[in-house]
Structures are given as C-alpha cells and as structure tokens.
Design a protein around this motif. Structure first.
Motif, short mmCIF file in Angstrom:
data_model
loop_
_atom_site.label_atom_id
_atom_site.label_comp_id
_atom_site.label_asym_id
_atom_site.label_seq_id
_atom_site.Cartn_x
_atom_site.Cartn_y
_atom_site.Cartn_z
N LYS A 90 0.65 -0.62 0.18
CA LYS A 90 0.24 0.14 0.02
C LYS A 90 0.91 1.04 0.23
O LYS A 90 2.08 1.27 0.54
CB LYS A 90 -0.47 0.12 0.90
N HIS A 144 -0.25 3.59 1.58
CA HIS A 144 0.73 4.15 3.01
C HIS A 144 1.75 3.75 3.80
O HIS A 144 2.59 4.70 4.63
CB HIS A 144 -0.76 3.03 3.88
N PHE A 145 2.27 2.71 3.27
CA PHE A 145 3.16 1.73 3.77
C PHE A 145 4.76 3.56 3.96
O PHE A 145 5.97 2.50 3.99
CB PHE A 145 4.03 0.46 3.84
N MET A 192 5.51 6.15 4.23
CA MET A 192 5.85 6.61 5.28
C MET A 192 6.47 6.43 6.82
O MET A 192 7.37 6.15 6.85
CB MET A 192 4.93 7.63 5.83
N VAL A 193 6.07 4.82 6.66
CA VAL A 193 5.97 4.05 7.94
C VAL A 193 7.92 3.43 7.11
O VAL A 193 8.68 3.33 8.18
CB VAL A 193 5.44 2.54 7.42
N LEU A 238 10.38 6.47 8.37
CA LEU A 238 9.82 6.51 9.78
C LEU A 238 11.05 5.60 10.95
O LEU A 238 11.09 5.43 11.46
CB LEU A 238 8.77 6.69 10.46
N LEU A 239 10.29 3.75 10.26
CA LEU A 239 11.09 3.25 10.66
C LEU A 239 13.13 3.36 10.24
O LEU A 239 13.14 3.02 11.02
CB LEU A 239 10.36 2.35 10.01
N MET A 258 9.82 11.03 15.91
CA MET A 258 9.64 10.38 14.82
C MET A 258 8.46 9.32 15.69
O MET A 258 7.42 8.67 14.76
CB MET A 258 10.48 9.57 13.97
N LEU A 285 4.92 7.90 13.83
CA LEU A 285 5.17 6.20 13.15
C LEU A 285 4.30 5.34 13.90
O LEU A 285 3.07 4.37 13.41
CB LEU A 285 6.53 5.45 14.09
N ARG A 310 1.37 6.78 11.81
CA ARG A 310 0.90 5.42 10.41
C ARG A 310 0.42 4.37 10.49
O ARG A 310 0.08 3.78 9.46
CB ARG A 310 2.73 6.19 9.76
N ILE A 311 1.18 4.39 11.39
CA ILE A 311 0.97 2.14 11.67
C ILE A 311 -0.60 1.91 12.05
O ILE A 311 -1.09 0.70 11.61
CB ILE A 311 1.63 1.74 12.72
N GLU A 319 -2.64 3.69 10.82
CA GLU A 319 -3.88 3.77 9.84
C GLU A 319 -3.16 2.81 8.79
O GLU A 319 -4.30 2.09 8.32
CB GLU A 319 -3.07 5.16 8.42
N ALA A 320 -1.75 2.89 8.49
CA ALA A 320 -2.20 1.29 7.98
C ALA A 320 -1.58 0.35 7.80
O ALA A 320 -3.20 -0.63 7.47
CB ALA A 320 -0.37 1.74 7.45
#
Lengths: 260, 290, 340
Positions: free
Chosen positions: B256, B258-259, B261-262, B265-266, C149, C153, C156-157, C159-160
């Motif tokens: 997706k 969506h990931f 940005m994840v 950040l990760l 962050m 995070l 976003r988690i 949401e995702a």
C-alpha cells in the motif's frame, strides 16, 4: 612506602592491546598488581597510559588481551559493572557535577548499588544520612568541615579540591583498587605534599592503588613498583630505583632529569 | 515490471537526493539542523506560483526569483535566529522547527490548501528509458538531481567559498584560526541549503500539486535520508537516497502507498538505534553516544 | 584603561527577606512566613478555586482542565529535558499511548474510569519506557529526532494496518460522574505530579538522575548504570504524560489518531520555554497562558499555531530563561547598575 607484600594478585592484565585504526595506543602490555601495592605507571605524553586505564575500567574495549580482577575475567565489561566490583578511578580531566555542591557530588556514589551493598560508612545508606557521610569523607580528604568549602558549588572549587573530590568519589564506593589518572598534575608543590600522606593513608587502609604520574619524585615516595610505557609498549617494570636507572627510561625522560 | 521498478525507483531516489541534499549540506558544514527545510521547500513553491499567476511574470523569471528568495530566507533565518542559539543543538532544532511551523501554518491560514495550486511542467513530452515511458519533468528531475550533487561537489573543490565551507565542515576552530568567518560561512551554507530546497520544490511540485503537508513530508524524508546516510556525510546522503528511494518504490509497487512513510520513519528510528552515525557516514560513534 | 566611557554592569543582590526566610528563623515573623508561602499558596488557591468559579460555564471549565492537561505534558517534558538531559520532541507519544490504552481498557474490557485511568497510566508508561529503551544512549539532537518520529510512526501504523479503530479511533468511552469529580480529579493529579517531582529531584534518587545530565561518565565511574537511571526517569515522565492522555479521552469520550498529533508535542515545549525551563512550576504557568490564548484564537484556525510558533521562537531566541526564572529573580533579588 607500602610494606604489604602478601603477593596476592588482584588485578592481572595479559597482553592487552588497544588499536585506533592503525595507531597502536597500547600494544601487548601485561601487568600484575598485588593486594596492597602502589603501582606507578610512567611514560611520556601519548605513551598510552590513559588508554590503558580506560581499557581496565571498561571505558574502552581492548582490541586484544584480557583483564581479570580476583581471577575473574572483566575484559570489555561495562564501566559501571567494573566500578561496582571495586575498581574505581579518577579522571585526568576532572569530572565533578559542576552544578551541585561538593558534598552532593559524593551523594551520587553513596547512592550506588555498591555503596548500599558494601556500606560500612558510618550511618549507612538511609536517606539523609548520605549527606553526613559525604561530609565525613570530604573531611578525611582535607575539606575543612566547619568551613563553607564542602557546601560550595563544585564548579567554583579550585583544582586541588576537585582532585580530592575525584578521590572522594572513589572512597565513597569503598574501593579495593583505586586507579588515579594524574592526581598530582596541575597542583602546586605544597598541595602535592599534602596529598602524598593522604595516598599513603589510603594505602595503609588496605586499598591497592595504580597511579599514572608525570611527577616522578612524588610518585616514587609512594609507589613500590613502577611500570614504564613508551609508544604503547611496556619498556620495563620493577622497583622504582631499577626503573629509573633503565637506559630507555632515562632516554625517554632526557631533559627532565631535574625531576629525579 | 522489473524495468518499471528500476526506472521509477531511480526517479524516486533522485527526488530524495533533491529533497535531502540541502539539509545535509547545512548540517555537514555548520552542524546546524535546519528543521525549517521542509517549510522553505513549500514556501518557495508558493512564491513561484504567486509570481507566475498573481504577478504575471514569465515562468523562468518566477523560478529564478523564487530561488533567490529562498536563499534570502535562509540568510534571514541564520542571522535572526540561528546565530543567537548556535551551539545549543536543541534550541536550534526547536527554533528552526517553530519558524518552519510559522511558514507552513501561515500558508495554510492564508488559504493555500487542497489541490488547486499547481506549477507548470517544463515540457509535456514523454521519453522511453528501457521501454518504460517517463515524462520529461521526471527526466529533468533525474538530470538536475545529479547535476546539483556534481555542482556542489565542484563548488567545494574549486572555489574559495567552497573550500571555506569544506574547511568549516572538517574543523570549525581551525578554519576560524585561518581567517574564515564562521558566521558568514554558516549563513552561506544555510542559504545554499535553502536554495537547494527551493530548486527541489520547483522540480518536484509540477508532478503533483502545491500542498502545505508536503512541507512536513519533505522534512521527514530529508531527515530519513540524512540519518540513514550519516548526518553530514554527503556521499552517505546519496547512497542512502538510493536505498530508501528503491525501498519506497517497492512498497508502492507491491504494497500500500500508506507504507511509504512507515518505511521512512522506521528507517530513522532503526538507524538511530542500531548505528546513530549512519550506515555510510564516517563520523565517530563517540560523538553521539557513549 | 584610559577610555572615557564609563562602563556599567548589572549587579544582583539577594533581598534581605529572602536570605532571612531561608532558614528556620523564617518562622519568627509573619512577614517572612508570608514571603515564603505566598507564591505557593497563590498557585494552589488558583487551581482549587478554579472549578468553583468556572462551574456556571462548563465550556470554560473544560478549558481550565485543558490547562491542567497541558501542564502535565509540559511538566513531563521539563523533567526529561532539564533534569535528565533527554530532550523529547515526542510528548504526543506518551499522551497518545495513555489515551489509547485507557480507551481499550474502557471499551473492550469495560473498566470504569476509576480503574482504566490508573491502569492505563501504569501500562502505558511501561510500554513507552520499553519503546524508548533502545534510544536512551542517544544524545542531544539524535534523541530529539528519534522521539519526534515515534508519535508519527504510531499514527502511520494505526492508519496503515487499520488497527485500534483505524482513522476513526474509539467512541463512546465512559465519561466522569460529575463536573466536580472531573475537575478535582485532574487538579489533584497535577499537584501530585508537580510537587511529587519537585520533591523527587531533590532527593538522593533525583540527584542521581540530575547527575546523569551533568556528567554521565562520572555516574558510570560511580558504579551506577546510566541507562537504567535514564529508564527510571523516562518511566516517571511517561507516567505523567500517559495519565494526561488517559484522563483527557475520558473527558471527551473519544480517542483518535489526533492523540499523536504534532501539536501535542509542540505545545508542551512552548509552555515550558515560555513558563521557564527547569523549574517544573514554569510549565504550569506557561500552560495557564497558552491554553486560554489558544481559546481566543480558536476562530482563526491555523493562525493559532503561527502565534504559538512565533512566541516560542521569540522565547527560545531572546528570552530563553522564561517567565518563572525571571519572576523568581525579581522576587528574590534586587538589581542595580554599578559603575566599573
């Protein structure tokens, strides 16, 4: 001069090396320290003395070799673990807590797990008592109890007192072995002559000591064994007189003979 | 599909280089974390838009003026704010971040929101790279991305100012003893960094629309690239941009969006935990932790 | 020096009454007792009377509580930044974790607020401490970036992966039984956090934490684990932050990803810097200024954030001591210009 010669080794360093990139700051150094010893480590600037101490006390990880304390391998352990075992050090660049009064500086080590476990200071570990114990220790180190000195901010104290404060941190932990990194440097002759009896007194209480020094005359008053380093390597080791007459040591110290 | 990933991942990486290089430059030279970076990025886009649409200047002139303006903002930020808190890292972060908020939320208040504002693309054409269709704006992006890195590299190697920048980056005190004005050099660095942000905005914005949120995104992307590459390391920035660019494009291609940005950040959190000096930096570990 | 210009320097001298009331002799006169107690009494009285005064206007009552919520978050920031040396840009992380934890406990397990708030506070603080544990060796800007962050995070988690209610969050969380319960519960908690932490930082345990900020090498050399000390401090700070989040979601009966929003990380920093960093009371003062200000600016949308950010920048750059330190100085010292 120490008179205990029970020959019970408490610290054993075996072929210790520390390399920074290509630079061999400490190269294959071995040393055995017996209980009650006052061992001096001498050598010109950059000969690896402080690096050696950092490797023993866990502030640096040695590249090769081992350090053992009471026969137990402590190589590469975390600094606070090693301090907790009873090997306590002073820093060449003094590191007091500048924003706290002198006596509060000692409350920190007195709150450590080791101080709580070993205890032994009058009053023990309860809250409130630590302040008193801290002032007691400072008094022993020559902070006049009734003056305001123990209560002054550490940041405002002169060098002589800061050196004592460094020693105080070690004492608060009831150490077995104190490693002093140039406690005499930066002090006047009279300050040094008041520190020497203190070192002798601590040694008399059974505390083993390793002293890194440039002030050879004073060092030789207290040390019973001396190791000389040069470019990270051990040049020689033995009684102070032997070491000082060693040709390589004389060579390294040429030009500063007035020190002897 | 493979060539798709190859080409578009490459484009994504070039975009990341554009977004991050200014931030990296400023930190590399003057150890100043410019957290207003994303705001300057967005702000330049809006200046160009306003000059082109509201004032009615020709597009090339709007672009030029807006890039100059971003440099001016950089100089102002340095002299008004950063110079006074220099050396206090946390104050630098908070102050620049707050100024960035002023720009971004100010724009939002002024009514710039939604997808109504766009910048024109340089050309409508499409080229084929490995049989993958790529529009000319993206081709331009790739070319400019690397041209900028090359330009900055040449600048630091062959001009007096550039050498001063490099000297500051290596050892500020020594550079000051050799007569390099620390303030002026740092101001130039911040200005250059801001102009790089501006250039990036003017190349990347035509691909989408001008939105305030981009500012926050760009800041995080820039931080991610710089942290993974090693704060202040220019070569690291480029390598990290590729690693992150491709991994971002992969998440879009296979998962997706969506990931995206994840991933970033990760990457920041993991890098800081595992190796705070970055994976490609050459800074000493001791500086940031014991 | 042969220059003609006379140079002046500002001299600060402790007021006589300040020196007299430092020791036990303060009890000698009412004037000195008053000098000593007035600031504290004013602060406590203001918050104790607040609900009584605001009770006819429930809306402003809620605003008063927002002051307390922000004060709690700011105290948490101030404690970490100025007593431990860990500048966290992610206060929203504590807040959001506390909020979501309480929401799950209340809606899924049916715990009443009396239980869900303390349990969420404890569990949340444990979670936050564990999550931040690997970052504790980081210093300065690196810790600041990594904490910035964390809340991002989390959103976003959520949401995702579409967990914890996704973008919708939780609704229908139990509220409090009455106006005064709600008010005094929070005010009491704020006082506990404020005075508890103020006391703690002067006890031996607190001293060790402050020592880490001053000089962590010496702490190591004293046989104390720096990471463990920092972890304890982070736990205390997250207790404060998680409580604020848990309490707030019960006030408004819903929680969403906005609990991790950036404002919640920025506002406490602004309140702390405006109020006076390193005082723990300053942040309360800052919150009491910022929250009403933000109410007046509510109609102006994002202009609110612009105003905050400007005030914040101004204070960071030009008045970094903050109001509390300034006022303390004026209260305790006289100033005059002396020729030199």
């Amino acid at each position: 001069m120490s008179t205990h010669h029970t020959k019970e080794p408490i610290l054993e360093i075996r072929s210790l090396s520390k390399h920074f990139g290509g630079v061999k700051a400490v190269d294959d150094v071995s040393l055995t320290v017996n209980r009650g010893d006052v061992v001096g480590i001498i050598g010109p600037n950059g000969s690896g003395k402080t690096t050696l101490i950092n490797c023993i006390t866990g502030f640096l990880k040695p590249t090769k070799g081992t350090v053992s304390f009471h026969g137990k391998d402590i190589t590469g352990k975390k600094p606070h673990k090693i301090a907790d075992m009873g090997i306590n050090r002073t820093f060449q660049i003094m590191r007091p807590y500048f924003s706290m009064p002198a006596y509060k500086n000692l409350v920190i080590p007195l709150s450590s797990p080791r101080a709580k476990r070993v205890g032994g200071w009058r009053g023990g570990g309860k809250h409130g008592d630590r302040d008193t114990v801290a002032v007691d220790i400072l008094e022993e180190l020559g902070f006049e109890r009734d003056s305001r000195v123990p209560y002054k901010m550490a940041g405002t104290l002169p060098t002589g007192y800061l050196k004592r404060l460094e020693l105080g941190r070690c004492l608060a932990l009831r150490p077995e072995l104190i490693i002093c990194d140039e406690v005499f440097s930066g002090l006047s002759a009279s300050e040094i002559s008041s520190l020497v009896p203190l070192i002798e007194k601590l040694n008399g209480q059974g505390i083993t000591m390793i002293m890194i020094e440039h002030r050879l005359a004073e060092l030789f008053r207290v040390a019973n064994r001396v190791m000389a380093l040069s470019y990270g390597e051990k040049v020689t080791e033995g009684e102070p007189d032997e070491v000082i007459n060693h040709p390589k040591v004389r060579e390294a110290y040429l030009g500063s003979e007035e020190d002897f | 599909m493979f060539y798709d990933i190859l080409v578009y991942g490459f484009i994504q990486s070039a975009a990341l280089i554009l977004m991050a290089f200014g931030f990296s430059l400023v930190y590399g030279v003057s150890r100043l974390p410019n957290f207003a970076h994303g705001a300057i990025y967005v702000f330049t886009g809006f200046i160009a838009w306003a000059l082109f649409n509201t004032v009615g200047l020709p597009y090339w002139l709007s672009v030029l003026l807006s890039i100059l303006a971003s440099g001016g903002i950089g100089v102002l930020i340095y002299y008004v704010i950063l110079r006074r808190v220099r050396g206090m890292e946390v104050s630098e972060v908070i102050a620049t971040y707050a100024i960035g908020l002023v720009f971004l939320e100010g724009l939002r208040y002024a009514g710039f929101r939604g997808g109504t504002y766009t910048l024109p693309v340089a050309s409508d054409g499409v080229s084929f790279i490995f049989d993958v269709p790529v529009d000319h704006q993206r081709v331009l992006l790739m070319i400019l991305g690397f041209a900028m890195v090359a330009l900055i590299w040449l600048l630091t190697k062959y001009t007096r100012m550039g050498r001063a920048l490099k000297g500051m980056a290596q050892d500020e005190r020594a550079a000051m003893m050799l007569g390099i004005d620390s303030d002026a050099t740092a101001a130039v660095a911040v200005a250059l960094g801001s102009m790089l942000a501006g250039v990036a905005a003017l190349i990347i914005f035509p691909l989408g629309s001008l939105v305030v949120e981009e500012g926050y995104k760009v800041l995080i992307y820039a931080i991610a690239v710089c942290v993974v590459g090693g704060l202040g390391s220019w070569a690291g920035t480029v390598i990290a941009a590729f690693v992150l660019g491709y991994s971002q494009y992969m998440t879009v291609a296979y998962g997706k969006p969506h990931f995206q940005m994840v991933v970033m950040l990760l990457a920041i959190i993991a890098t800081l935990i595992v190796r705070p000096s970055g994976f490609f930096g050459k800074q000493k570990q001791l500086e940031e932790r014991v | 020096m042969t220059t003609e210009t006379t140079q002046k320097r500002r001299e600060r001298i402790d007021r006589g009454i300040k020196v007299r009331s430092e020791s036990l002799y303060a009890l000698n006169s009412f004037e000195e007792i008053a000098y000593l107690l007035t600031p504290r009494v004013l602060l406590i009285a203001a918050f104790v009377l607040m609900p009584l005064i605001l009770s006819p206007w429930p809306y402003w009552g809620r605003v008063g509580l927002s002051v307390c919520i922000l004060a709690l978050l700011s105290i948490s920031f101030d404690f970490l930044a100025n007593y431990v040396g860990l500048v966290s840009l992610g206060g929203a992380f504590f807040y959001g974790v506390g909020g979501y934890m309480a929401a799950v406990l209340n809606t899924e397990l049916g715990l009443p607020p009396v239980l869900s708030i303390p349990v969420a506070t404890l569990l949340g603080a444990g979670f936050c401490t564990l999550a931040l544990l690997p970052c504790l060796p980081l210093r300065g800007i690196y810790f600041a970036i990594v904490t910035l962050m964390y809340p991002l995070l989390m959103t976003r988690i959520i949401e995702a992966f579409d967990i914890l209610g996704g973008t919708e969050g939780f609704r229908g969380i139990d509220g409090f039984s009455g106006f005064f319960t709600e008010q005094y519960g929070l005010i009491l908690a704020m006082f506990i956090a404020l005075f508890g932490l103020r006391r703690f930082v002067n006890m031996d345990g607190g001293l060790v934490i402050r020592a880490v900020k001053d000089n962590d090498q010496s702490v190591r050399a004293s046989g104390i684990s720096v990471t463990r000390t920092k972890a304890k401090a982070v736990f205390l700070a997250s207790l404060t932050g998680c409580f604020a989040g848990a309490y707030y979601i019960h006030m408004y009966s819903n929680v969403g990803i906005s609990s991790f929003a950036l404002d919640l990380s920025i506002m406490p920093i602004a309140a702390t810097i405006i109020g006076g960093a390193g005082t723990l009371v300053g942040p309360v003062l800052g919150a009491a200024i910022l929250v009403p200000l933000s109410e007046f600016l509510r109609d102006f949308g994002s202009l609110r954030i612009v105003v905050y950010a400007l005030v914040l920048t101004g204070f960071v750059v030009f008045r970094s001591e903050g109001l509390m330190n300034y006022m303390t100085r004026k209260y305790q010292q006289v100033e005059r210009w002396v020729k030199i």
